[in-house]
Design an enzyme around this catalytic site. Sequence first.
Site, short mmCIF file in Angstrom:
data_model
loop_
_atom_site.label_atom_id
_atom_site.label_comp_id
_atom_site.label_asym_id
_atom_site.label_seq_id
_atom_site.Cartn_x
_atom_site.Cartn_y
_atom_site.Cartn_z
N TYR A 242 -48.68 40.91 -24.15
CA TYR A 242 -47.79 42.08 -24.15
C TYR A 242 -48.17 43.04 -25.28
CZ TYR A 242 -43.65 44.90 -25.08
OH TYR A 242 -42.81 45.95 -25.33
N SER B 179 -44.53 49.82 -29.17
CA SER B 179 -43.70 48.68 -29.62
C SER B 179 -44.16 48.12 -30.95
CB SER B 179 -43.80 47.58 -28.56
OG SER B 179 -43.33 46.36 -29.07
N GLU C 25 -44.32 45.18 -31.51
CA GLU C 25 -45.14 44.00 -31.21
C GLU C 25 -46.62 44.29 -31.44
OE1 GLU C 25 -44.36 40.72 -30.17
OE2 GLU C 25 -42.35 41.29 -30.83
N GLY D 231 -34.08 50.17 -16.61
CA GLY D 231 -34.08 49.24 -17.75
C GLY D 231 -33.05 49.64 -18.79
N LEU E 134 -41.01 54.52 -19.86
CA LEU E 134 -40.34 53.33 -20.40
C LEU E 134 -40.59 52.11 -19.52
CD1 LEU E 134 -36.89 55.01 -21.18
CD2 LEU E 134 -38.99 55.07 -22.52
N ALA E 135 -41.41 52.26 -18.51
CA ALA E 135 -41.63 51.15 -17.57
C ALA E 135 -42.67 50.19 -18.14
CB ALA E 135 -42.11 51.70 -16.23
N ALA E 136 -42.42 48.90 -17.97
CA ALA E 136 -43.36 47.89 -18.46
C ALA E 136 -42.90 46.51 -18.02
CB ALA E 136 -43.44 47.91 -19.98
P1 GDP Z 1 -39.60 40.06 -28.86
O1 GDP Z 1 -39.53 40.34 -30.34
O2 GDP Z 1 -39.96 41.26 -28.05
O3 GDP Z 1 -40.44 38.88 -28.51
O4 GDP Z 1 -38.06 39.76 -28.44
P2 GDP Z 1 -37.30 38.40 -28.05
O5 GDP Z 1 -35.86 38.75 -28.09
O6 GDP Z 1 -37.83 37.85 -26.76
O7 GDP Z 1 -37.67 37.38 -29.20
C1 GDP Z 1 -37.39 37.62 -30.54
C2 GDP Z 1 -37.73 36.42 -31.39
O8 GDP Z 1 -36.79 35.37 -31.10
C3 GDP Z 1 -39.12 35.81 -31.12
O9 GDP Z 1 -39.73 35.53 -32.36
C4 GDP Z 1 -38.83 34.52 -30.39
O10 GDP Z 1 -39.79 33.48 -30.63
C5 GDP Z 1 -37.50 34.13 -31.01
N1 GDP Z 1 -36.74 33.18 -30.21
C6 GDP Z 1 -36.24 31.99 -30.61
N2 GDP Z 1 -35.62 31.36 -29.61
C7 GDP Z 1 -35.72 32.16 -28.51
C8 GDP Z 1 -35.26 32.06 -27.17
O11 GDP Z 1 -34.65 31.06 -26.77
N3 GDP Z 1 -35.54 33.11 -26.34
C9 GDP Z 1 -36.22 34.23 -26.76
N4 GDP Z 1 -36.44 35.23 -25.92
N5 GDP Z 1 -36.67 34.33 -28.03
C10 GDP Z 1 -36.43 33.33 -28.90
#
Ligand code: GDP
Length: 324
Positions: free
Chosen positions: A150, A126, A128, A12, A81-83
């Site tokens: 998640y 995370s 999150e 990753g 770091l796997a998930a």
């Molecule tokens: P996360 O914080 O681990 O969920 O990382 P992401 O990169 O997947 O998403 C970050 C934020 O970007 C989240 O709040 C998503 O809702 C927002 N977002 C908006 N548009 C998009 C999209 O097209 N793809 C993804 N992956 N996230 C999006």
Amino acid sequence: MAKRALISGITGQDGAYLAKLLLQKGYGVHGLLARRSSDTSWRLRELGILTEVQLIDADISDLSSVVRALQLVQPDEYYNLAAQSFVATSWFQPLLTTNATATSVAVVLEALRLTTPKTRFYQASSSEMFGKIQAPVQDETTPFYPRSPYGVAKLFGHWITVNYRESFGMHASSGILFNHESPLRGIEFVTRKISDAVARIKQGKQRELRMGNLDARRDWGFAGDFVEAMWLMLQQAEPSDYVVATGRTITVREFCRIAFQHVGLNYEDHVVIDPKFFRPAEVDVLQGNAARARTKLGWRPKTSLEELITMMVDADMRRVAAEA
Ligand code: GDP
């Protein structure tokens, strides 16, 4: 004698950067390789370290395979770091996410406890886990409120790490990392989705970029900086938990603006909102306070957000140009 590290998730983004860092420090670097039908080693190849790391056939959902790997390597340090790490997918595959992101942490900790209990352990936790934030700026004392399968799975991984430390005296640390990105980020994550689209649009290979919630705010750092904090945690006499973040938060919209602007484009001419990319529950904003990592580990991020975005867009400009 050179130290040995074992990394699950070595293929990753973070695994690749951490492997490179540890090789530079003179470690023998070993990684668990979960067999997949597609080739997952492109990141290690891109960093030029594929032939320098030792890959072992093992999967963290399979206890005996982890035990065998530990017996073989006898690592000084283990980095988990796997998930299943993509938040959006976790609603479609909640049980797989639970297995890959939560239960597997207990598998690794059990394998360590039974086989090499002196091995120092790092768990990739995370931001999150903070989800629906309970304080405007989050640190190690902020209560958790995950907003996705998640986030819930990561919370289990965090607490089982704390529990094994307290129950069995293991040197087990949890790094609560805020979003960290790089040119090696998976294409499904928003930052890389943007940098890839910017490159394609600039080179006439794509017209629009379909996006979800542009108002979400994240504290984005460079993965290459963040893996250094992981290593520092395992060099401390005492195990602990640390928030790793830049402390600066911007919206997805602002990220788009800077990325498009870097190649002379206006994001408003290309970004289209598509409800498909909205999530059942959103994490509206994350902003970390890494004061503890700064004072105890001496860690601080080296790469600014603007440098990160430029690095990502430039890398994708080169990749897209190299395509047939
Ligand atoms: P996360 O914080 O681990 O969920 O990382 P992401 O990169 O997947 O998403 C970050 C934020 O970007 C989240 O709040 C998503 O809702 C927002 N977002 C908006 N548009 C998009 C999209 O097209 N793809 C993804 N992956 N996230 C999006």
